[in-house]
Design a protein around this motif. Structure first.
Motif, PDB file in Angstrom:
ATOM      1  N   ASP A 171      41.927 -34.851   3.912  1.00  0.00           N
ATOM      2  CA  ASP A 171      43.061 -34.678   3.776  1.00  0.00           C
ATOM      3  C   ASP A 171      43.135 -36.027   2.629  1.00  0.00           C
ATOM      4  OD1 ASP A 171      45.064 -32.732   2.409  1.00  0.00           O
ATOM      5  OD2 ASP A 171      46.448 -34.423   3.778  1.00  0.00           O
ATOM      6  N   LYS A 174      40.932 -35.776   0.157  1.00  0.00           N
ATOM      7  CA  LYS A 174      41.309 -34.906  -1.047  1.00  0.00           C
ATOM      8  C   LYS A 174      42.200 -34.980  -2.428  1.00  0.00           C
ATOM      9  CE  LYS A 174      42.580 -30.946   0.609  1.00  0.00           C
ATOM     10  NZ  LYS A 174      43.191 -29.388   1.274  1.00  0.00           N
ATOM     11  N   HIS A 175      43.034 -36.242  -1.735  1.00  0.00           N
ATOM     12  CA  HIS A 175      44.209 -36.063  -2.552  1.00  0.00           C
ATOM     13  C   HIS A 175      43.560 -37.609  -3.179  1.00  0.00           C
ATOM     14  CE1 HIS A 175      46.818 -34.356   0.433  1.00  0.00           C
ATOM     15  NE2 HIS A 175      47.581 -33.726  -0.689  1.00  0.00           N
ATOM     16  N   ARG A 176      42.687 -38.613  -2.970  1.00  0.00           N
ATOM     17  CA  ARG A 176      41.935 -39.491  -3.751  1.00  0.00           C
ATOM     18  C   ARG A 176      41.073 -39.171  -4.832  1.00  0.00           C
ATOM     19  NH1 ARG A 176      42.080 -41.969   1.049  1.00  0.00           N
ATOM     20  NH2 ARG A 176      39.782 -41.214   1.780  1.00  0.00           N
ATOM     21  N   ALA A 177      40.681 -37.848  -4.655  1.00  0.00           N
ATOM     22  CA  ALA A 177      39.759 -37.119  -5.513  1.00  0.00           C
ATOM     23  C   ALA A 177      40.438 -36.909  -7.181  1.00  0.00           C
ATOM     24  CB  ALA A 177      38.961 -36.371  -5.164  1.00  0.00           C
ATOM     25  N   HIS A 178      41.785 -35.683  -6.413  1.00  0.00           N
ATOM     26  CA  HIS A 178      43.433 -35.169  -8.024  1.00  0.00           C
ATOM     27  C   HIS A 178      43.430 -36.140  -7.683  1.00  0.00           C
ATOM     28  CE1 HIS A 178      41.703 -31.843  -5.159  1.00  0.00           C
ATOM     29  NE2 HIS A 178      41.681 -31.601  -6.140  1.00  0.00           N
TER      30      HIS A 178
END
Length: 178
Positions: A171, A174-178
């Protein structure tokens, strides 16, 4: 020798208890007698396990392996958090606690209800650190009385704990990728 209620005592435990009570009376009110009762229940449970083991001829292992210790550490951590903080186990705590707020992934904060034993049990059930002592003792006793099933349960709890870390890492990624 100390004097209390007009009586002298030589008992060092009684004297120490009175000294602790006087120290606490000077500050915040703490339910020391209820905490002492919880310690007494814990001690009685451990004593009963020892007596049952002795009566059944159960022998203690020569030693625990490092793998057993790591397994029990992870299983104790997960079981303690599962029992004290997980939303899904809140019905077990509900008689002793009141929902306050969500605090993270599937975890809740609860306040303790009532007074007396209800309050003390609520404190125990909402504290993963406090509950860890009880869980660890139960799992350790399980390693002596029923090692195969205890290893199975501990392995499952350890897998869930590892899964939690992987889910949180995923999770976060995922947040760092966005």
């Amino acid at each position: 020798m100390s004097i209390a209620n007009g009586q002298r005592t030589r008992n060092p435990i009684v004297r120490m208890g009175r000294r602790v009570r006087r120290t606490y009376e000077a500050g915040e009110e703490r339910p020391l007698h209820r905490y002492a009762a919880v310690i007494g229940v814990y001690t009685a449970c451990v004593g009963a396990l020892g007596a049952v083991g002795r009566a059944r001829g159960v022998r203690l292992p020569e030693r625990f392996t490092a793998q057993d210790t790591v397994l029990l550490c992870a299983a104790t951590h997960k079981a303690s958090r599962l029992l004290s903080k997980e939303a899904v186990t809140s019905p077990l705590r509900a008689p002793f606690t009141r929902y306050q707020e969500a605090t993270g992934e599937a975890e809740v904060n609860e306040t303790v209800r009532g007074t007396g034993a209800r309050h003390t049990i609520g404190e125990l059930l909402t504290c993963p650190f406090c509950l860890g002592v009880w869980v660890s003792s139960g799992l350790t006793a399980g390693m002596v009385f029923a090692p195969r099933i205890t290893r199975l349960v501990s392995t499952a709890l350890t897998a869930v704990a590892a899964s939690d870390f992987v889910q949180l890492a995923y999770d976060g990624a995922k947040h760092r990728a966005h």
